[in-house]
Design a protein around this motif. Sequence first.
Motif, short mmCIF file in Angstrom:
data_model
loop_
_atom_site.label_atom_id
_atom_site.label_comp_id
_atom_site.label_asym_id
_atom_site.label_seq_id
_atom_site.Cartn_x
_atom_site.Cartn_y
_atom_site.Cartn_z
N UNK A 1 0.83 -1.29 -0.02
CA UNK A 1 -0.05 0.17 0.03
C UNK A 1 0.93 1.10 0.15
N UNK A 2 2.11 1.13 0.34
CA UNK A 2 2.97 2.46 0.40
C UNK A 2 4.34 2.01 -0.07
N UNK A 3 4.40 2.15 -1.53
CA UNK A 3 5.77 1.63 -2.11
C UNK A 3 6.89 2.83 -1.76
N UNK A 4 7.87 2.23 -1.44
CA UNK A 4 8.89 3.35 -1.06
C UNK A 4 9.62 3.80 -2.24
N UNK A 5 9.51 3.30 -3.49
CA UNK A 5 9.79 3.84 -4.81
C UNK A 5 8.89 3.11 -6.13
N UNK A 6 9.13 3.71 -7.15
CA UNK A 6 8.42 3.31 -8.21
C UNK A 6 9.60 2.70 -9.54
N UNK A 7 9.26 2.10 -10.19
CA UNK A 7 10.16 1.82 -11.38
C UNK A 7 9.83 2.20 -12.69
N UNK A 8 10.51 3.28 -13.32
CA UNK A 8 10.28 3.96 -14.68
C UNK A 8 10.73 2.91 -15.69
N UNK A 9 10.02 2.49 -16.69
CA UNK A 9 10.47 1.54 -17.84
C UNK A 9 11.23 2.20 -18.75
N UNK A 10 11.07 3.50 -18.83
CA UNK A 10 11.46 4.14 -20.03
C UNK A 10 10.57 4.02 -21.24
N UNK A 11 10.89 3.95 -22.43
CA UNK A 11 10.16 3.41 -23.54
C UNK A 11 9.81 2.23 -23.70
N UNK A 12 8.78 1.65 -23.21
CA UNK A 12 8.48 0.24 -23.46
C UNK A 12 8.50 -0.03 -24.93
N UNK A 13 9.18 -1.18 -25.21
CA UNK A 13 8.99 -1.75 -26.69
C UNK A 13 10.42 -1.31 -27.51
N UNK A 14 11.07 -0.13 -26.89
CA UNK A 14 12.31 0.15 -27.48
C UNK A 14 13.44 0.31 -26.60
N UNK A 15 13.52 -0.62 -25.76
CA UNK A 15 14.56 -0.62 -24.73
C UNK A 15 15.75 -0.60 -25.33
N UNK A 16 15.84 -1.80 -26.38
CA UNK A 16 17.30 -1.84 -27.16
C UNK A 16 17.71 -0.67 -27.85
N UNK A 17 16.94 0.27 -28.08
CA UNK A 17 17.35 1.47 -28.87
C UNK A 17 17.40 2.63 -27.83
N UNK A 18 17.46 2.30 -26.44
CA UNK A 18 17.19 3.64 -25.49
C UNK A 18 18.56 4.47 -25.77
N UNK A 19 19.80 3.87 -25.83
CA UNK A 19 21.00 4.64 -26.18
C UNK A 19 20.89 5.54 -27.24
N UNK A 20 20.41 4.95 -28.70
CA UNK A 20 20.23 5.73 -29.57
C UNK A 20 19.20 6.82 -29.56
N UNK A 21 18.30 6.67 -28.68
CA UNK A 21 17.23 7.67 -28.44
C UNK A 21 17.67 8.94 -27.65
N UNK A 22 18.69 8.35 -26.76
CA UNK A 22 19.14 9.40 -25.71
C UNK A 22 20.05 10.41 -26.42
N UNK A 23 20.55 10.09 -27.66
CA UNK A 23 21.62 11.08 -28.37
C UNK A 23 20.69 12.36 -28.80
N UNK A 24 19.62 12.20 -29.73
CA UNK A 24 18.81 13.36 -29.90
C UNK A 24 18.33 14.11 -28.69
N UNK A 25 17.87 13.31 -27.57
CA UNK A 25 17.30 14.02 -26.56
C UNK A 25 18.29 14.85 -25.64
N UNK A 26 19.52 14.13 -25.69
CA UNK A 26 20.57 14.99 -24.93
C UNK A 26 20.99 16.13 -25.64
N UNK A 27 21.00 16.08 -26.89
CA UNK A 27 21.36 17.19 -27.96
C UNK A 27 20.43 18.26 -27.63
N UNK A 28 19.11 17.89 -27.67
CA UNK A 28 18.14 19.00 -27.46
C UNK A 28 18.09 19.40 -26.07
#
Length: 315
Positions: free
Chosen positions: A10-37
């Motif tokens: 009933x009282x979680x100490x934390x949550x787990x953020x999955x990121x972009x579900x379905x594109x986990x293998x591309x997370x590093x590549x997606x981070x490049x334009x996001x980091x640039x922006x």
Amino acid sequence: MSDSNTTEFTNPSSFILLGISGLEVAHVWISIPLCTMYTIAILGNFTILFIVKRESSLHEPMYYFLCMLAITDLVLCTSILPKMLSIFWFNSREIDFSACLTQMYFIHCFAAMESGIFVAMAFDRYVAICHPLRHSTILTNSVVVKIGLAVMLRGCLLVLPYPLLASRWPYCKTNIIPHTYCKHISVVKLACADVRASSYYSLSVTFFVPSMDVFFIALSYIQILRAIFSLPTKDARLKTVGTCSSHLCSILVFYIPDLFSSIMQRIDNTMPLYCLILMASVYLLVSPLVHPIIYGVRTKQIRDRLLWLFTHKRT
């Protein structure tokens, strides 16, 4: 982590953020334009603040509101990007319960503030064009400060029930949030209680705040257009329109992606989840990225000062 996913609590100490579900293998590549922006947004908004602070001729209401917009953009994108990049780069998905609620509050609070700042900027353009001789007496420094405080208080108070209500719900079965940040609706959906109070309130704020702000912006520009068409020459009309162009572009950049993302969220059965998450992650970066570019390119005083700084350093 596996226990928290299957065991009721009933009282979680934390949550787990999955990121972009379905594109986990591309997370590093997606981070490049996001980091640039993000990098461009940080540099651009700090440049706006630096130029306005250094140049005394820019110490006017329009540029004070622009500084408020820059600060809001900086907080908004910084609220989500560092954690998002830690998910993409280091697989650091856990976020403390209180940190999640804090992030939620900052995102929605500063988005509401940004909308209010556009209303203030529209009012400034209305006074400057429709009552040019009274501009300095109507929009004094004290009035600008009061408007800024009103915008800030409105955003803070309207969004305050979000984390307050969310902290009271019991959460069960899972603490996994299928998103890159703690969006209000994504967190509330995890509660095992009747969360209609949260849902109805957030829906009301989501539609009430932009609708009211767009109404006042439209009202200001109706008066501005009437004043523009009453000018005697075409050159005068074009020059006056030019003073509003940056503000209009910024409004479109802020409201159109927000509207598009909201519509897609409500017809999410027609789109893959990863598309919705990606859109929601990117659109919060669009305004902080584009606003400095718009004002840097289209505002002559800022453009000239920026060019002077570069040429002065070279010499």
